[in-house]
Design a protein around this motif. Structure first.
Motif, short mmCIF file in Angstrom:
data_model
loop_
_atom_site.label_atom_id
_atom_site.label_comp_id
_atom_site.label_asym_id
_atom_site.label_seq_id
_atom_site.Cartn_x
_atom_site.Cartn_y
_atom_site.Cartn_z
N VAL A 60 0.84 -1.19 0.00
CA VAL A 60 0.00 0.00 0.00
C VAL A 60 0.88 1.25 0.00
O VAL A 60 0.76 2.12 -0.86
N ALA A 61 1.77 1.31 0.97
CA ALA A 61 2.67 2.46 1.08
C ALA A 61 3.85 2.08 1.95
O ALA A 61 3.72 1.25 2.85
N SER A 62 4.98 2.69 1.68
CA SER A 62 6.16 2.44 2.49
C SER A 62 6.99 3.71 2.59
O SER A 62 6.91 4.60 1.74
N THR A 71 9.13 7.98 0.20
CA THR A 71 7.90 7.22 0.28
C THR A 71 7.52 6.62 -1.07
O THR A 71 7.90 7.12 -2.13
N LYS A 72 6.74 5.55 -0.98
CA LYS A 72 6.24 4.88 -2.18
C LYS A 72 4.79 4.52 -1.93
O LYS A 72 4.44 4.10 -0.82
N TYR A 73 3.97 4.67 -2.94
CA TYR A 73 2.54 4.37 -2.82
C TYR A 73 2.09 3.50 -3.99
O TYR A 73 2.57 3.64 -5.12
N VAL A 121 -3.87 4.07 -4.38
CA VAL A 121 -4.09 4.87 -3.16
C VAL A 121 -3.44 6.24 -3.23
O VAL A 121 -3.61 7.05 -2.30
N LYS A 122 -2.70 6.51 -4.29
CA LYS A 122 -2.06 7.82 -4.41
C LYS A 122 -3.10 8.93 -4.33
O LYS A 122 -4.19 8.80 -4.87
N PHE A 165 -4.12 8.28 0.36
CA PHE A 165 -3.46 7.79 1.56
C PHE A 165 -2.14 8.53 1.76
O PHE A 165 -1.46 8.89 0.79
N THR A 166 -1.78 8.71 3.03
CA THR A 166 -0.50 9.34 3.36
C THR A 166 0.19 8.53 4.45
O THR A 166 -0.41 8.28 5.50
N ILE A 167 1.43 8.15 4.20
CA ILE A 167 2.21 7.42 5.19
C ILE A 167 3.15 8.40 5.87
O ILE A 167 3.70 9.31 5.24
N LEU A 200 -0.70 5.45 8.80
CA LEU A 200 -1.27 5.51 7.46
C LEU A 200 -2.60 6.25 7.56
O LEU A 200 -3.56 5.72 8.12
#
Length: 117
Positions: A48-50, A57-59, A63-64, A67-69, A80
């Motif tokens: 999902v995201a890292s 960060t990667k999405y 979810v771009k 979502f925000t990690i 998240l």
């Protein structure tokens, strides 16, 4: 050993928001990356995201912009923020911690997110 505890899952209506948190504890010498994965019923687990030290960060494309990690280095936690949730976001969300690029890595037990009216 490293323990990961997720929280914040639950039932939300389409268009709503949830904030997931993952707290890491144990023998944490260093952290290369922390992230969130999800697994919907009958599907494979997917990123999902890292957030990675020094890389950013990667999405997932799905979810771009929704979502925000974020990561709190001092507390060894990752969050998240999930906005504009859709039924297709329904899944068990897992936290993952990578000690280095080549491992070892650890998984949390998961938290269920259900998006339904």
């Amino acid at each position: 050993q490293v323990q990961l505890v997720e929280s914040g899952g639950g039932l939300v209506q389409p268009g709503g928001s949830l904030r997931l948190s993952c707290a890491a504890s144990g023998n944490i010498v260093s952290i290369y990356a922390m992230g969130w994965y999800r697994q919907a019923a009958g599907k494979q687990r997917e990123l999902v995201a890292s957030v990675t030290s020094g890389t950013g960060t990667k999405y997932a494309d799905s979810v771009k912009d929704r979502f925000t990690i974020s990561r709190d280095l001092a507390k060894n936690t990752v969050h998240l923020q999930m906005n504009s949730l859709k039924p297709e976001d329904t899944a068990v969300y897992y936290c993952k911690l990578d000690r280095t690029l080549l491992g070892p890595y650890y998984w949390g037990k998961g938290t269920l997110v259900t998006v339904s009216s």
